[in-house]
Design a protein around this motif. Structure first.
Motif, PDB file in Angstrom:
ATOM      1  N   MET A  79      38.929 101.869   4.919  1.00 42.26           N
ATOM      2  CA  MET A  79      37.736 100.921   5.269  1.00 42.26           C
ATOM      3  C   MET A  79      37.629 101.374   6.744  1.00 42.26           C
ATOM      4  SD  MET A  79      37.049  96.922   5.410  1.00 42.26           S
ATOM      5  CE  MET A  79      37.416  96.777   3.689  1.00 42.26           C
ATOM      6  N   ARG A  80      36.471 101.925   7.149  1.00 42.21           N
ATOM      7  CA  ARG A  80      36.036 102.308   8.418  1.00 42.21           C
ATOM      8  C   ARG A  80      34.809 101.503   8.946  1.00 42.21           C
ATOM      9  NH1 ARG A  80      37.255 106.638   5.479  1.00 42.21           N
ATOM     10  NH2 ARG A  80      34.992 107.067   5.501  1.00 42.21           N
ATOM     11  N   THR A  81      33.545 101.600   7.928  1.00 45.38           N
ATOM     12  CA  THR A  81      32.442 101.115   8.512  1.00 45.38           C
ATOM     13  C   THR A  81      31.940  99.715   7.545  1.00 45.38           C
ATOM     14  OG1 THR A  81      31.773 103.093   9.474  1.00 45.38           O
ATOM     15  CG2 THR A  81      30.146 101.557   8.755  1.00 45.38           C
ATOM     16  N   VAL A  82      31.617  98.766   8.092  1.00 44.85           N
ATOM     17  CA  VAL A  82      31.169  97.713   7.111  1.00 44.85           C
ATOM     18  C   VAL A  82      29.857  97.239   7.362  1.00 44.85           C
ATOM     19  CG1 VAL A  82      31.709  95.276   6.483  1.00 44.85           C
ATOM     20  CG2 VAL A  82      33.625  96.635   7.158  1.00 44.85           C
ATOM     21  N   LEU A  83      29.103  97.287   6.235  1.00 45.73           N
ATOM     22  CA  LEU A  83      27.656  96.679   6.407  1.00 45.73           C
ATOM     23  C   LEU A  83      27.746  95.296   5.858  1.00 45.73           C
ATOM     24  CD1 LEU A  83      24.413  98.442   5.359  1.00 45.73           C
ATOM     25  CD2 LEU A  83      24.960  96.155   4.429  1.00 45.73           C
ATOM     26  N   VAL A  84      27.070  94.615   7.081  1.00 44.48           N
ATOM     27  CA  VAL A  84      27.045  93.059   6.723  1.00 44.48           C
ATOM     28  C   VAL A  84      25.632  92.837   5.950  1.00 44.48           C
ATOM     29  CG1 VAL A  84      27.065  90.677   7.795  1.00 44.48           C
ATOM     30  CG2 VAL A  84      28.394  92.424   8.679  1.00 44.48           C
ATOM     31  N   ALA A  85      25.697  92.357   4.899  1.00 45.47           N
ATOM     32  CA  ALA A  85      24.405  92.221   3.986  1.00 45.47           C
ATOM     33  C   ALA A  85      24.022  90.729   4.438  1.00 45.47           C
ATOM     34  CB  ALA A  85      24.627  92.449   2.598  1.00 45.47           C
ATOM     35  N   ASN A  86      23.670  90.168   5.380  1.00 51.22           N
ATOM     36  CA  ASN A  86      23.399  88.746   5.599  1.00 51.22           C
ATOM     37  C   ASN A  86      22.631  88.789   6.992  1.00 51.22           C
ATOM     38  OD1 ASN A  86      23.440  85.675   5.563  1.00 51.22           O
ATOM     39  ND2 ASN A  86      24.746  86.171   3.884  1.00 51.22           N
ATOM     40  N   ARG A  87      22.306  87.518   7.590  1.00 58.56           N
ATOM     41  CA  ARG A  87      21.650  87.378   8.728  1.00 58.56           C
ATOM     42  C   ARG A  87      22.372  86.109   9.506  1.00 58.56           C
ATOM     43  NH1 ARG A  87      18.462  83.385   9.132  1.00 58.56           N
ATOM     44  NH2 ARG A  87      17.144  84.221  10.454  1.00 58.56           N
ATOM     45  N   GLY A  88      21.877  85.695  10.856  1.00 56.91           N
ATOM     46  CA  GLY A  88      22.088  84.375  11.339  1.00 56.91           C
ATOM     47  C   GLY A  88      23.624  84.353  11.775  1.00 56.91           C
ATOM     48  N   GLU A  89      24.120  83.296  12.033  1.00 55.51           N
ATOM     49  CA  GLU A  89      25.506  83.056  12.537  1.00 55.51           C
ATOM     50  C   GLU A  89      26.510  83.577  11.714  1.00 55.51           C
ATOM     51  OE1 GLU A  89      27.808  80.615  11.353  1.00 55.51           O
ATOM     52  OE2 GLU A  89      26.660  80.036   9.475  1.00 55.51           O
ATOM     53  N   ILE A  90      26.393  83.690  10.269  1.00 60.49           N
ATOM     54  CA  ILE A  90      27.431  84.241   9.348  1.00 60.49           C
ATOM     55  C   ILE A  90      27.480  85.646   9.771  1.00 60.49           C
ATOM     56  CG2 ILE A  90      26.086  84.323   7.618  1.00 60.49           C
ATOM     57  CD1 ILE A  90      29.877  83.890   7.880  1.00 60.49           C
ATOM     58  N   ALA A  91      26.293  86.559   9.762  1.00 56.50           N
ATOM     59  CA  ALA A  91      26.470  87.724  10.136  1.00 56.50           C
ATOM     60  C   ALA A  91      27.158  88.011  11.657  1.00 56.50           C
ATOM     61  CB  ALA A  91      25.010  88.326  10.251  1.00 56.50           C
ATOM     62  N   VAL A  92      26.882  87.318  12.450  1.00 51.54           N
ATOM     63  CA  VAL A  92      27.503  87.276  13.842  1.00 51.54           C
ATOM     64  C   VAL A  92      28.944  87.060  13.799  1.00 51.54           C
ATOM     65  CG1 VAL A  92      27.704  86.236  16.051  1.00 51.54           C
ATOM     66  CG2 VAL A  92      25.648  86.510  15.283  1.00 51.54           C
ATOM     67  N   ARG A  93      29.214  86.132  12.802  1.00 49.25           N
ATOM     68  CA  ARG A  93      30.770  85.681  12.469  1.00 49.25           C
ATOM     69  C   ARG A  93      31.656  87.015  12.018  1.00 49.25           C
ATOM     70  NH1 ARG A  93      35.308  85.733  12.553  1.00 49.25           N
ATOM     71  NH2 ARG A  93      36.680  84.253  11.651  1.00 49.25           N
ATOM     72  N   ILE A  94      30.866  87.766  10.906  1.00 48.04           N
ATOM     73  CA  ILE A  94      31.626  88.720  10.450  1.00 48.04           C
ATOM     74  C   ILE A  94      31.449  89.925  11.336  1.00 48.04           C
ATOM     75  CG2 ILE A  94      31.350  90.552   8.420  1.00 48.04           C
ATOM     76  CD1 ILE A  94      29.898  87.953   6.918  1.00 48.04           C
ATOM     77  N   LEU A  95      30.315  90.249  11.966  1.00 45.01           N
ATOM     78  CA  LEU A  95      30.644  91.276  13.065  1.00 45.01           C
ATOM     79  C   LEU A  95      31.678  91.276  13.932  1.00 45.01           C
ATOM     80  CD1 LEU A  95      26.573  91.873  13.542  1.00 45.01           C
ATOM     81  CD2 LEU A  95      28.251  93.357  12.409  1.00 45.01           C
ATOM     82  N   ARG A  96      32.134  89.950  14.621  1.00 45.15           N
ATOM     83  CA  ARG A  96      32.942  89.607  15.429  1.00 45.15           C
ATOM     84  C   ARG A  96      34.323  90.042  15.050  1.00 45.15           C
ATOM     85  NH1 ARG A  96      30.259  84.131  17.837  1.00 45.15           N
ATOM     86  NH2 ARG A  96      29.528  84.925  19.646  1.00 45.15           N
ATOM     87  N   ALA A  97      34.581  89.720  13.717  1.00 50.13           N
ATOM     88  CA  ALA A  97      35.788  89.836  12.985  1.00 50.13           C
ATOM     89  C   ALA A  97      35.993  91.384  12.808  1.00 50.13           C
ATOM     90  CB  ALA A  97      35.965  89.376  11.548  1.00 50.13           C
ATOM     91  N   CYS A  98      35.070  92.150  12.423  1.00 50.42           N
ATOM     92  CA  CYS A  98      35.208  93.482  12.172  1.00 50.42           C
ATOM     93  C   CYS A  98      35.479  94.221  13.393  1.00 50.42           C
ATOM     94  CB  CYS A  98      33.679  94.170  11.566  1.00 50.42           C
ATOM     95  SG  CYS A  98      33.257  93.824   9.981  1.00 50.42           S
ATOM     96  N   ARG A  99      34.750  94.022  14.645  1.00 48.87           N
ATOM     97  CA  ARG A  99      35.042  94.421  16.046  1.00 48.87           C
ATOM     98  C   ARG A  99      36.572  94.139  16.342  1.00 48.87           C
ATOM     99  NH1 ARG A  99      30.909  92.660  20.408  1.00 48.87           N
ATOM    100  NH2 ARG A  99      31.951  90.599  19.828  1.00 48.87           N
ATOM    101  N   GLU A 100      36.924  92.934  15.979  1.00 49.84           N
ATOM    102  CA  GLU A 100      38.249  92.677  16.341  1.00 49.84           C
ATOM    103  C   GLU A 100      39.316  93.664  15.657  1.00 49.84           C
ATOM    104  OE1 GLU A 100      39.322  88.774  16.057  1.00 49.84           O
ATOM    105  OE2 GLU A 100      37.681  88.027  17.717  1.00 49.84           O
ATOM    106  N   LEU A 101      38.995  94.105  14.416  1.00 54.26           N
ATOM    107  CA  LEU A 101      39.855  94.847  13.438  1.00 54.26           C
ATOM    108  C   LEU A 101      39.500  96.675  13.731  1.00 54.26           C
ATOM    109  CD1 LEU A 101      39.766  93.075  10.129  1.00 54.26           C
ATOM    110  CD2 LEU A 101      41.410  93.035  11.889  1.00 54.26           C
ATOM    111  N   GLY A 102      38.653  96.639  14.642  1.00 60.44           N
ATOM    112  CA  GLY A 102      38.348  98.088  15.172  1.00 60.44           C
ATOM    113  C   GLY A 102      37.591  98.909  14.209  1.00 60.44           C
ATOM    114  N   LEU A 103      36.738  98.057  13.336  1.00 53.36           N
ATOM    115  CA  LEU A 103      35.779  98.529  12.164  1.00 53.36           C
ATOM    116  C   LEU A 103      34.490  98.827  12.667  1.00 53.36           C
ATOM    117  CD1 LEU A 103      36.848  96.313   9.242  1.00 53.36           C
ATOM    118  CD2 LEU A 103      37.615  98.874   9.695  1.00 53.36           C
ATOM    119  N   ARG A 104      33.892  99.796  12.544  1.00 56.61           N
ATOM    120  CA  ARG A 104      32.655 100.210  12.806  1.00 56.61           C
ATOM    121  C   ARG A 104      31.456  99.066  11.931  1.00 56.61           C
ATOM    122  NH1 ARG A 104      28.664 103.557  10.766  1.00 56.61           N
ATOM    123  NH2 ARG A 104      26.966 104.183  12.276  1.00 56.61           N
TER     124      ARG A 104
END
Length: 573
Positions: free
Chosen positions: A1-26
């Motif tokens: 897993m290198r790149t994650v697409l977040v199929a959502n919006r709003g605060e949950i999309a922000v939450r997931i994007l933060r977790a991905c960033r902390e794991l070094g994922l694009r």
């Protein structure tokens, strides 16, 4: 897993994007036209437009999402919650496209996302369920209801989060409830099937968080109480559930793990129960095969990152902790911040957020999907943020959250924050003696707690309007041009829950909305209290009722058409 697409919006999309960033994922975000300037779009490494504002044309468009994943080289898709998160066909399509689905397998989503099938799993596991039916239609609902008895609840067979639910106390309200629940379910999840269950009086809503990996390990992360609800929508959640007998707490956890193990669950999921206080009885409600809105309170008391756990499990890693490693420390409480006006029957109030100042301090967490000068769009759910507080015990967490809500500043739109602050200070919440009906039964919005804002001076185009809501009659000053072409308004008198109308103003839409149904025709005689139209905004339906008897002289809208706030609906003479 290198790149994650977040199929959502709003605060949950922000939450997931933060977790991905902390794991070094694009990361890749998707967005509709309404969300082009949203925080999740700016936060992602890459963002792709997937359609116009309506969810059906964007966030529920499977082909558009998969095309975005292909064009950006994504390896995985995280569905968040709501929208397509519990759509088995979406999970299967993601897997068929050669991508990792961050959640359970499609067959598990289908089995547990189908509330009737999930009940069968619970029965097979020896977990008690309330009396209920299989899927019903308008034609078959009455026969099924006779076998169950009243009161009962009409429930969406697919989806969750309290959408597509209606309580029915007698046969006369059944047909309308089946139709309304089906429409709401279709708008929220793209599926309109509903079924019936016996309605339990004054229960508590308690759920257990479970996580599983591809190595057949299932662990629970404790329980949460979600009993502060309005129309089956959770408003305040806390972990752990207060006041549970240790034996009952253990029984709930064991039942949740047993269910998850039976279906071979992988990822984060929640098993929900209704608990009857004082009896030790509990009943299986449903299993949500996704992350929950309230996952943050579990993270605060366990110290575990649920989103990071989801991502690692989806990549095939074993859980990094065992059941013995899970320790509950302190207490956490969450308040959902929604663009609704509690003093006008919780009327949806989308619009521009002119000012947003978030609370800070030890033990305080903010999860928001809109920023300063952002917009809460009418096409989506009214919740746009969450404020959480963690403390050494329940009382310290409660006090900390009260202080945080006092510090929260939102200008431009009304929100539920002041109301939820008053609930946190109520005697029954402090004593944890409340239940799922407390909002409607004893926690009416306190007029003295209503936030104050500068009000323009009355002028020629201003008027005082009395609005009847399920919380009583309130008076407000309305500023702007008064429609002159309507000879006599359809006016609303007493308005039940979910209804809105004005007693001294033309029959106009109270907010930007879509007309779901027009129930009158030109020349028709209506009595005071008759429903003349049904509107939908932010996934909620509202009935507009006539407050006076008369003849319909004009129907100014049609089903399916959008109507702007202040737009006329019908006229009477």
């Amino acid at each position: 897993m290198r790149t994650v697409l977040v199929a959502n919006r709003g605060e949950i999309a922000v939450r997931i994007l933060r977790a991905c960033r902390e794991l070094g994922l694009r990361t890749v975000a998707v967005f509709s036209d309404a969300d082009a300037a949203a925080p999740h779009v700016a936060m992602a490494d890459e963002a792709v437009r997937i359609g116009p504002a309506p969810a059906r044309s964007s966030y529920l468009d499977v082909d558009a999402i998969l095309d975005a994943a292909k064009s950006t080289g994504a390896d995985a898709v995280h569905p968040g919650y709501g929208l397509l998160s519990e759509d088995a066909a979406f999970a299967a399509a993601v897997t068929a496209a050669g991508l990792m689905f961050v959640g359970p397998a499609a067959d598990v989503v289908a089995r547990m996302g189908d509330k009737v099938a999930a009940r069968a799993v619970a029965v097979a596991c020896g977990v008690p369920v309330p009396p209920g039916s299989g899927p019903v239609t308008a034609a078959s609902a009455r026969a099924a209801a006779e076998g169950i008895g009243f009161p009962l609840v009409v429930k969406a067979t697919h989806g969750g989060g309290g959408r597509g639910m209606r309580v029915v106390t007698g046969a006369e309200g059944l047909d309308g409830a089946v139709a309304a629940a089906g429409r709401e379910a279709a708008a929220s999840f793209g599926r309109s099937e509903v079924h019936l269950e016996r309605y339990l009086e004054r229960p508590r809503h308690v759920e257990v968080q479970v996580v599983g990996d591809t190595h057949a390990t299932i662990v629970h992360l404790g329980d949460r109480d979600c009993s502060v609800q309005r129309r089956h929508q959770k408003l305040i959640e806390e972990a752990p559930a207060p006041g549970l007998d240790p034996g009952l707490r253990t029984a709930l956890a064991d039942a949740a793990v047993r269910l998850a193990r039976t279906v071979g669950y992988v990822g984060a999921g929640t098993v929900e129960f209704l608990v009857l206080p004082g009896t030790g009885e509990f009943f299986f409600l449903e299993m949500n095969t996704r992350l929950q809105v309230e996952h943050g309170v579990t993270e605060l008391v366990t110290g575990l990152d649920l989103v990071a756990t989801q991502l690692r499990v989806a990549a095939g890693e074993p859980l990094a902790f065992s059941q013995d490693d899970v320790v509950i420390r302190g207490h956490a409480i969450q308040a959902r911040i929604a663009a609704e006006d509690p003093w006008e029957g919780f009327r949806p109030a989308p619009g521009r957020v002119d000012t947003l100042v978030l609370p800070q301090g030890p033990g305080v967490r903010n999860d928001f999907g809109v920023s300063h000068e952002g917009t809460v769009a009418p096409e989506y759910d009214s919740m746009f943020g969450k404020v959480l507080a963690h403390g050494a015990d329940r009382e310290s967490a409660r006090r900390r959250l009260v202080g945080a809500l006092d510090e929260l500043r939102v200008e431009g739109i009304p929100t539920t924050a002041p109301y939820l602050r008053s609930v946190l200070d109520s005697a029954s919440f402090i004593a944890a003696t409340h239940d799922t009906g407390s909002v409607g039964r004893e926690w009416a919005p306190d007029p003295g707690a209503r936030p104050h804002a500068p009000v323009p001076q009355r002028g020629e185009n201003s008027r005082r309007v009395r609005i009847a809501t399920d919380r009583g009659v309130v008076e407000v000053d309305v500023h702007g041009a008064v429609p002159r072409a309507v000879p006599r308004a359809a006016r609303a008198s007493h308005v039940p829950a979910g209804s809105i109308g004005a007693t001294d103003a033309p029959a106009v839409a109270p907010m930007d909305a879509t007309v779901v149904e027009v129930r009158v025709a030109v020349g028709q005689q209506v009595a005071a209290g008759d429903v003349v139209a049904v509107l939908e905004a932010m996934k909620m339906e509202m009935e507009v009722r006539a407050g006076v008897a008369g003849e319909v002289t004009a129907v100014l809208v049609e089903a399916g058409a959008p109507v702007a706030a202040g737009g006329p609906l019908i006229s009477l003479t």
